[in-house]
Enzyme design. Structure first.
Site, PDB file in Angstrom:
ATOM      1  N   TYR A 170       0.834  -1.204   0.000  1.00 27.59           N
ATOM      2  CA  TYR A 170       0.000   0.000   0.000  1.00 27.59           C
ATOM      3  C   TYR A 170       0.871   1.258   0.000  1.00 27.59           C
ATOM      4  O   TYR A 170       0.589   2.230  -0.696  1.00 27.59           O
ATOM      5  CB  TYR A 170      -0.923  -0.016   1.216  1.00 27.59           C
ATOM      6  CG  TYR A 170      -1.670   1.284   1.442  1.00 27.59           C
ATOM      7  CD1 TYR A 170      -2.639   1.717   0.549  1.00 27.59           C
ATOM      8  CD2 TYR A 170      -1.395   2.075   2.558  1.00 27.59           C
ATOM      9  CE1 TYR A 170      -3.317   2.914   0.754  1.00 27.59           C
ATOM     10  CE2 TYR A 170      -2.070   3.267   2.773  1.00 27.59           C
ATOM     11  CZ  TYR A 170      -3.021   3.686   1.866  1.00 27.59           C
ATOM     12  OH  TYR A 170      -3.674   4.867   2.070  1.00 27.59           O
TER      13      TYR A 170
ATOM     14  N   GLN B 262     -16.470   6.704   1.827  1.00 28.38           N
ATOM     15  CA  GLN B 262     -15.379   6.591   0.860  1.00 28.38           C
ATOM     16  C   GLN B 262     -15.612   5.321   0.039  1.00 28.38           C
ATOM     17  O   GLN B 262     -15.702   4.223   0.593  1.00 28.38           O
ATOM     18  CB  GLN B 262     -14.032   6.511   1.575  1.00 28.38           C
ATOM     19  CG  GLN B 262     -12.831   6.400   0.652  1.00 28.38           C
ATOM     20  CD  GLN B 262     -11.585   5.984   1.414  1.00 28.38           C
ATOM     21  OE1 GLN B 262     -11.486   4.847   1.905  1.00 28.38           O
ATOM     22  NE2 GLN B 262     -10.632   6.893   1.534  1.00 28.38           N
TER      23      GLN B 262
ATOM     24  N   LYS C 211     -14.138   2.775  -2.483  1.00 26.17           N
ATOM     25  CA  LYS C 211     -12.887   2.309  -3.072  1.00 26.17           C
ATOM     26  C   LYS C 211     -13.170   1.703  -4.450  1.00 26.17           C
ATOM     27  O   LYS C 211     -14.111   0.921  -4.615  1.00 26.17           O
ATOM     28  CB  LYS C 211     -12.182   1.318  -2.155  1.00 26.17           C
ATOM     29  CG  LYS C 211     -11.649   1.997  -0.900  1.00 26.17           C
ATOM     30  CD  LYS C 211     -10.630   1.164  -0.186  1.00 26.17           C
ATOM     31  CE  LYS C 211     -10.017   1.923   0.977  1.00 26.17           C
ATOM     32  NZ  LYS C 211      -9.190   3.055   0.542  1.00 26.17           N
TER      33      LYS C 211
ATOM     34  N   ASP D 207     -12.232   6.786  -4.071  1.00 25.79           N
ATOM     35  CA  ASP D 207     -10.809   6.576  -3.813  1.00 25.79           C
ATOM     36  C   ASP D 207     -10.218   5.534  -4.764  1.00 25.79           C
ATOM     37  O   ASP D 207     -10.523   4.353  -4.670  1.00 25.79           O
ATOM     38  CB  ASP D 207     -10.619   6.119  -2.364  1.00 25.79           C
ATOM     39  CG  ASP D 207      -9.168   5.987  -1.968  1.00 25.79           C
ATOM     40  OD1 ASP D 207      -8.288   6.403  -2.751  1.00 25.79           O
ATOM     41  OD2 ASP D 207      -8.894   5.482  -0.860  1.00 25.79           O
TER      42      ASP D 207
ATOM     43  N   GLU E  42     -10.279  10.939  -4.800  1.00 22.31           N
ATOM     44  CA  GLU E  42      -9.109  10.748  -3.950  1.00 22.31           C
ATOM     45  C   GLU E  42      -8.068   9.857  -4.623  1.00 22.31           C
ATOM     46  O   GLU E  42      -8.380   8.745  -5.043  1.00 22.31           O
ATOM     47  CB  GLU E  42      -9.535  10.145  -2.605  1.00 22.31           C
ATOM     48  CG  GLU E  42      -8.399   9.988  -1.611  1.00 22.31           C
ATOM     49  CD  GLU E  42      -8.872   9.483  -0.264  1.00 22.31           C
ATOM     50  OE1 GLU E  42      -8.059   8.888   0.462  1.00 22.31           O
ATOM     51  OE2 GLU E  42     -10.055   9.679   0.069  1.00 22.31           O
TER      52      GLU E  42
ATOM     53  N   ASP F  28      -3.603  11.376  -1.307  1.00 24.90           N
ATOM     54  CA  ASP F  28      -3.475  10.542  -0.121  1.00 24.90           C
ATOM     55  C   ASP F  28      -2.093   9.894  -0.110  1.00 24.90           C
ATOM     56  O   ASP F  28      -1.153  10.394   0.484  1.00 24.90           O
ATOM     57  CB  ASP F  28      -4.582   9.490  -0.091  1.00 24.90           C
ATOM     58  CG  ASP F  28      -4.608   8.677   1.198  1.00 24.90           C
ATOM     59  OD1 ASP F  28      -3.613   8.699   1.940  1.00 24.90           O
ATOM     60  OD2 ASP F  28      -5.614   8.002   1.469  1.00 24.90           O
TER      61      ASP F  28
ATOM     62  N   LYS G 243      -2.348  10.507   6.726  1.00 22.33           N
ATOM     63  CA  LYS G 243      -2.112   9.400   7.643  1.00 22.33           C
ATOM     64  C   LYS G 243      -1.060   9.822   8.670  1.00 22.33           C
ATOM     65  O   LYS G 243       0.021  10.292   8.313  1.00 22.33           O
ATOM     66  CB  LYS G 243      -1.624   8.162   6.884  1.00 22.33           C
ATOM     67  CG  LYS G 243      -2.560   7.667   5.783  1.00 22.33           C
ATOM     68  CD  LYS G 243      -3.834   7.095   6.346  1.00 22.33           C
ATOM     69  CE  LYS G 243      -4.678   6.395   5.288  1.00 22.33           C
ATOM     70  NZ  LYS G 243      -5.230   7.295   4.274  1.00 22.33           N
TER      71      LYS G 243
ATOM     72  N   ALA H 225      -3.294   4.142   8.491  1.00 25.45           N
ATOM     73  CA  ALA H 225      -3.490   3.000   7.604  1.00 25.45           C
ATOM     74  C   ALA H 225      -4.333   1.924   8.284  1.00 25.45           C
ATOM     75  O   ALA H 225      -5.258   1.375   7.690  1.00 25.45           O
ATOM     76  CB  ALA H 225      -2.135   2.442   7.174  1.00 25.45           C
TER      77      ALA H 225
ATOM     78  N   TRP I 185     -10.751   8.352   9.907  1.00 25.70           N
ATOM     79  CA  TRP I 185     -10.953   6.932   9.648  1.00 25.70           C
ATOM     80  C   TRP I 185     -10.135   6.128  10.657  1.00 25.70           C
ATOM     81  O   TRP I 185      -8.929   6.348  10.813  1.00 25.70           O
ATOM     82  CB  TRP I 185     -10.503   6.541   8.244  1.00 25.70           C
ATOM     83  CG  TRP I 185     -10.852   5.116   7.915  1.00 25.70           C
ATOM     84  CD1 TRP I 185     -11.989   4.652   7.350  1.00 25.70           C
ATOM     85  CD2 TRP I 185     -10.040   3.949   8.164  1.00 25.70           C
ATOM     86  NE1 TRP I 185     -11.960   3.284   7.221  1.00 25.70           N
ATOM     87  CE2 TRP I 185     -10.772   2.819   7.722  1.00 25.70           C
ATOM     88  CE3 TRP I 185      -8.774   3.745   8.717  1.00 25.70           C
ATOM     89  CZ2 TRP I 185     -10.284   1.522   7.821  1.00 25.70           C
ATOM     90  CZ3 TRP I 185      -8.290   2.451   8.831  1.00 25.70           C
ATOM     91  CH2 TRP I 185      -9.031   1.349   8.369  1.00 25.70           C
TER      92      TRP I 185
END
Length: 369
Positions: free
Chosen positions: A56, A162, A164, A193, A218, A241, A265, A294, A320
């Site tokens: 990631y 959000q 994905k 995202d 995003e 991000d 983050k 994360a 989040w």
């Protein structure tokens, strides 16, 4: 108040429901690393870092523990007074690896808050609210099922969702965005995202096919250079991000005008102390952002919430935390939980959570005098 002992723990965090699916990876269990710092006057502070697997971001659990092994011996015996000086000492031990240093930064602030009798939010400038809005992350999945979950989460009180996307046919992504919009409409703000998974062409295509749906886009593409080419070619605001790997990256994105907002983050940016810098830069430019991490348990969740409470509400995009996706808490007596789509800001000194070491098992390594 000097550092007497540093204990390092690891704990698995299985994903509730089986799989957390993103464009770049699927994860079923996360490997979190916690540090416990014990001072000579008996105060205990906690920090945590928990990368979402090794792809990631350029972070991984074994890398965090290797970095901690380089840093920790040089911190034993130091006084907890100047957070800036402690950051300098960490940099003298190891270059980079902000995601590992973040665990120490969080623990230092936890200790200092307890010593002074104030919450970490006070050390970060002061809370503006006693609870912060959370947002729910809808994993990559079938359009109809994603829309069903979206509607359920709006009913549960989440003010932001959000969605994905990426890593599959663009048609499915477009259908998912439309289905979610049909299910929730203006009842929740929406972020779409891409997790770096779209080409520039695909991002433009999706933007055009979803032009009438209000959302923020995003991290649609992999690099900052690719995202820069979208400026003036898409109708939706673009947030960064994963590309915000450090403070310099944030400055670059702001100075070049390619970002309309951010998903931040805490561990990626090197900890709460460094996050306050980018928080304040965003305030100067009136750029909205989130306060996330994360993954992780109560320690990193508490850190995110304390910081989130210091952000001006009109520019805050939500926090989040992984609580919806994991079972149990490090501190069952003072857990960080989402209720009605919001999270209460801990009011106890420090982070406001004290993990039960026995729940984590024994430390994998101890550094001390």
């Amino acid at each position: 108040m000097r550092i007497e002992t540093i204990n390092v723990y690891t704990t698995p965090l299985p994903v509730k429901g089986g799989v957390y699916r993103m464009a770049s990876t699927d994860v079923q269990s996360l490997d979190s690393t916690l540090i416990e710092i014990v001072t000579d006057d008996g105060i205990i502070g906690w920090g945590e870092t928990c990368p979402v697997g090794p792809v990631y971001q350029p972070h991984h659990a074994l890398g965090a523990r290797a970095a901690i092994a380089e840093i920790a011996p040089g911190l034993v015996g130091l006084e907890i007074a100047s957070i800036r000086l402690l950051a300098t000492r960490m940099d003298e031990r190891l270059n980079g690896h902000g995601y590992a240093k973040a665990a120490f930064d969080i623990a230092f602030l936890d200790l200092l808050g307890q010593k002074l009798g104030v919450p970490v939010s006070t050390l970060l400038g002061g809370a503006l609210t006693d609870r912060v809005p959370a947002y729910y992350s809808l994993i990559v999945g079938p359009p109809d099922e994603t829309a069903r979950v979206a509607a359920d989460k709006v009913k549960a009180g989440y003010p932001r969702l959000q969605i994905k996307i990426a890593g599959r046919n663009l048609e499915e992504d477009v259908a998912t965005v439309h289905k979610v919009w049909e299910a929730v409409g203006y009842k929740a703000r929406i972020a779409v995202d891409g997790n770096r998974g779209l080409t520039v062409a695909a991002a433009i295509h999706l933007d055009r096919l979803c032009q009438t749906i209000p959302f923020v886009f995003e991290q649609p593409c992999n690099t900052m250079e690719e995202v820069a080419t979208l400026k003036g070619r898409v109708t939706h605001p673009v947030y960064l991000d994963e590309n915000t790997e450090d403070q310099n990256a944030v400055l670059r994105a702001i100075s070049t005008g390619i970002a309309d907002g951010f998903g931040f983050k805490v561990t990626r940016l090197g900890g709460l102390t460094k996050m306050t810098t980018v928080r304040d830069i965003c305030a100067i430019r009136s750029l909205p952002h989130t306060c996330d991490d994360a993954w992780g348990g109560d320690v990193i969740a508490a850190a995110c919430v304390h910081l989130a409470s210091t952000v001006e509400p009109r520019r805050f995009e939500g926090a989040w935390i992984a609580q919806e996706y994991i079972d149990g808490h490090y501190d069952p007596e003072n857990p960080i939980v989402i209720r009605n789509g919001h999270i209460a800001v801990p009011q106890r000194p420090g982070l406001g959570v004290q993990p039960q070491a026995k729940k984590l098992g024994g430390p994998i390594v101890t550094y001390g005098r």
